[in-house]
Motif scaffolding. Sequence first.
Motif, short mmCIF file in Angstrom:
data_model
loop_
_atom_site.label_atom_id
_atom_site.label_comp_id
_atom_site.label_asym_id
_atom_site.label_seq_id
_atom_site.Cartn_x
_atom_site.Cartn_y
_atom_site.Cartn_z
N CYS A 19 36.62 43.90 40.75
CA CYS A 19 35.76 44.19 41.90
C CYS A 19 34.31 44.09 41.45
O CYS A 19 33.93 44.69 40.44
N ASP A 20 33.51 43.31 42.17
CA ASP A 20 32.12 43.09 41.80
C ASP A 20 31.27 42.84 43.04
O ASP A 20 31.70 43.10 44.16
N GLU A 21 30.06 42.34 42.83
CA GLU A 21 29.10 42.12 43.92
C GLU A 21 29.55 41.10 44.95
O GLU A 21 28.99 41.03 46.03
N GLN A 22 30.56 40.31 44.63
CA GLN A 22 31.05 39.31 45.57
C GLN A 22 32.41 39.70 46.16
O GLN A 22 33.10 38.89 46.75
N THR A 23 32.76 40.98 46.00
CA THR A 23 34.06 41.48 46.44
C THR A 23 33.93 42.38 47.66
O THR A 23 33.10 43.28 47.69
N ILE A 24 34.81 42.14 48.63
CA ILE A 24 34.99 43.05 49.75
C ILE A 24 36.22 43.88 49.41
O ILE A 24 37.30 43.32 49.21
#
Length: 154
Positions: free
Chosen positions: A71-76
């Motif tokens: 999970c990171d900045e590009q994860t919903i």
Amino acid sequence: MSQVRQKLPATKAVIVPGNGSGDIEQSNWYRWVRERLEEIPGFQCILRNMPDPITARERIWLPFMESELHCDEQTIIIGHSSGAAAAMRFAETHKVYAIILVSAYVSDLGDENERESGGLHLCSAVLLRTASCGQGSQSSWQHHLWSHVFTTRV
């Protein structure tokens, strides 16, 4: 002169289930949503059984979300029940693109097993990151999310 930082696009969703779901491929709505989201070109949806699936301890789930689910900045993050609480806790200390909470709650409901989770269900702060871009226009993933998930009949 101020610099405007471009937000990276959402490239994936991670479904974090509620505790006690067993094999999440066969539980609730999880697989159905994953299949709809994977119809979006260039978008990935991750659905995996969680470690400690009955008690859902924060100290086990949050590191798993970071190291195994990436999970990171590009994860919903789409969190359901205990997974919604985990999504809120994760977003307190990590940057994510957005969180979607399904059947979220902030009580252990007086249940000893829920209380044993170590506070995962006692979130005090909700950090929702908006995914709109520009002047309130919808981004591509939002359009697909709404058209594939919420208007498709089960």
